[in-house]
Write an enzyme that holds these catalytic residues in place. Structure first.
Site, PDB file in Angstrom:
ATOM      1  N   HIS A   1       4.843   2.220  -9.132  1.00 63.46           N
ATOM      2  CA  HIS A   1       6.144   1.545  -9.282  1.00 63.46           C
ATOM      3  C   HIS A   1       5.995   0.299 -10.167  1.00 63.46           C
ATOM      4  CE1 HIS A   1       8.595   3.857  -6.494  1.00 63.46           C
ATOM      5  NE2 HIS A   1       7.774   3.653  -5.487  1.00 63.46           N
TER       6      HIS A   1
ATOM      7  N   HIS B   1       0.351   4.259  -5.030  1.00 69.88           N
ATOM      8  CA  HIS B   1       1.788   4.524  -5.079  1.00 69.88           C
ATOM      9  C   HIS B   1       2.561   3.276  -5.550  1.00 69.88           C
ATOM     10  CE1 HIS B   1       5.514   6.571  -3.581  1.00 69.88           C
ATOM     11  NE2 HIS B   1       5.921   5.310  -3.494  1.00 69.88           N
ATOM     12  N   GLU B   2       2.312   2.163  -4.899  1.00 70.54           N
ATOM     13  CA  GLU B   2       3.060   0.944  -5.260  1.00 70.54           C
ATOM     14  C   GLU B   2       2.675   0.468  -6.659  1.00 70.54           C
ATOM     15  OE1 GLU B   2       5.551   0.430  -3.551  1.00 70.54           O
ATOM     16  OE2 GLU B   2       4.951   1.575  -1.773  1.00 70.54           O
TER      17      GLU B   2
HETATM   18 ZN    ZN Z   1       7.912   4.678  -3.607  1.00 70.52          ZN
END
Ligand code: ZN
Length: 505
Positions: free
Chosen positions: A273, A269-270
């Site tokens: 980003h 997830h990170e």
């Molecule tokens: Zn997030």
């Protein structure tokens, strides 16, 4: 789509550009301090750090609202529509105008009230005592409503949304959530009726943290995360952070020695980003164009890599051998299909951050409806816990055992982040729309994934999303990239197909 060369920011905007670069530097320095606070700072540093951050924020705000900045913005005139210069001025003016609309007294009050509320929230959650937090939330909410009164919007909640997703509106979100609710609630009900054995069981056991870290690093290296322009550290609440340019984009993660999915999916997830931030056109560094365009689009990137990629069958057909090798005692004999079913196991539960892909949006829907009710005076802070539990029962069929597992679980309200939650669901919706466009644009994407290669996908995202930074409004960016404005249908269809297959509906 043909590559449009970025033209950079015109030289005659130099003094304005320099001034905004300095303001950006102050904010980036604050981000470095914030990163340090959440990773390595000793506990004793808390008070000193709060002062340092407040000072930097004050100086940056002062420079932004100063007559000098105002004059430079006025003198800049207009630029050719569609150019980088025009986007630069639009973003600079928006920042400035929003800042001057808010009285400095209110900015300081919000900062103080949220600092106190966050402290109170930590204790309240630890002891699951709503009454410790309620008066602080009353105060924060009153200030945020006052803030909304100074800002533009058809609805007071619009001003909250605008901070995270420029152009988002209550009206549009209501439509989006209504559509999702109509599609997801019955789907969850159908799947819940078929919950057989505990499919997630293989992902629980004892997982060496070092091996978890190495496996995660291997995955995101293959995604294309550039370690020469980033690093990964541990933090209680994982996050991604950047400092105004794409050459230093850091991620954090946390590992649970008993549950493999926590660290692995937080890492993916990170990294999602971070791939976005690392891909922004470097000529935008230290300008208002740098960074991701909105929280919704940002979450679309993190959720795309976390769900569309790392919870897909092609992904696991490549990685499942490596996973077995990394944890031979626990997962050495587990076959691909079992892993695929485990990472996609549905189980309605109390905690949003641990929710599976299918039930996740219902957690967000609940928060959206409650926030709206608070801003519309339909709900008093005192009645929040009861309203929370009623919605949990309605949407997920469970009632939390206590408020720590319910209304007190998130930090967002304590720190004044009303209007932030919907970004998570906007991100989910956009993630599917973008992923499908990417697969259309680069049909080799799926075959590559089976080989543990991701360059076609990353390349498409770089070209159509990442490099543009904040140049376009979020809706325009999505329309340019996918041929349509944001829409929920592809996302719902994806969920129905995926979970219909997984649960034999
Ligand atoms: Zn997030």
């Amino acid at each position: 789509m043909a590559r449009v060369p970025t033209d950079g920011i015109n030289r005659d905007l130099g003094p304005l550009r320099d001034r905004l670069a300095t303001i950006g530097d102050l904010r980036s320095a604050a981000s470095v301090l914030a990163w340090d606070r959440q990773t390595y700072m000793p506990e004793g540093g808390v008070r000193g750090r709060a002062e340092q951050l407040a000072s930097l924020a004050r100086v940056a705000h002062g420079m932004l609202v100063s007559p000098e900045t105002n004059r430079l913005l006025k003198d800049a005139g207009e630029r050719e529509p569609g150019s980088d210069d025009a986007a630069f001025l639009r973003l600079a003016r928006r920042q400035h105008d929003r800042a001057v609309m808010l009285p400095e007294r209110l900015v300081a009050d919000v900062s103080r009230a949220t600092a106190l509320a966050e402290q109170a929230w930590i204790s309240a959650r630890e002891s699951s005592e709503w009454s410790l937090f309620a008066p602080h939330l009353e105060r924060v909410l009153a200030l945020k409503r006052e803030e909304a009164g100074y800002l533009d919007g058809d609805h007071p909640y619009d001003a909250m949304l605008d901070r995270y997703d420029p152009g988002a509106s209550t009206k549009r979100l209501r439509i989006m959530f209504d559509e999702l609710k109509a599609g997801i609630v019955p789907l969850v009900r159908d799947v819940s009726a078929r919950l057989d054995e505990d499919r997630a069981a293989p992902l629980r056991g004892s997982f060496d943290e070092r091996a978890q870290e190495e496996f995660g690093r291997e995955v995101i290296s293959r995604f294309g995360y550039d370690w020469s322009r980033g690093r990964q550290d541990r933090a209680v609440h994982p996050f991604c952070i950047n400092f105004g340019d794409p050459d230093d984009v850091r991620i954090t993660t946390r590992f649970d020695p008993m549950r493999l999915s926590v660290g692995l999916f937080a890492t993916c997830h990170e990294a999602g980003h971070a791939l976005y931030e690392q891909g922004v056109d470097p000529s935008y560094s230290r300008t208002p164009l740098s960074g991701g365009v909105s929280m919704g689009v940002h979450e679309s990137q993190s959720r795309l890599w976390e769900n569309l990629v790392a919870r897909s069958r092609p992904f696991w057909s490549f990685f499942h051998d490596g996973l077995g090798a990394a944890f031979p005692d626990v997962l050495g004999d587990v076959d691909l299909e079992t892993i695929y079913r485990a990472v996609n196991a549905v189980r309605p539960s109390e905690i949003r951050t641990e929710a599976d892909e299918l039930t996740y949006d219902l957690h967000v829907l609940l928060r959206f409806e409650l926030e709206l009710a608070l801003f519309e005076d339909d709900l008093a802070v005192a009645d929040l816990p009861e309203a929370w539990n009623a919605k949990m029962a309605e949407y997920l069929g469970i009632i939390p055992d206590n408020d720590a597992l319910g209304v007190l679980q998130d930090t967002h309200w304590a720190i004044g982040y009303f209007g932030y939650f919907p970004s998570y669901t906007v991100g989910n919706v956009l993630s599917v729309q973008l992923f499908e466009a990417a697969v259309n644009g680069r049909p080799e994407t799926m075959l590559q994934m089976e080989r543990g290669e991701f360059d076609a996908l990353l390349d498409w995202l770089r070209e159509n999303v990442h490099r543009h930074g904040k140049k376009y409004e979020p809706d325009d960016l999505i329309s340019n990239a996918t041929g349509h404005p944001p829409k929920t249908a592809p996302y719902l269809k994806y969920l129905q197909r995926k979970f219909g297959e997984l649960y034999g509906l």
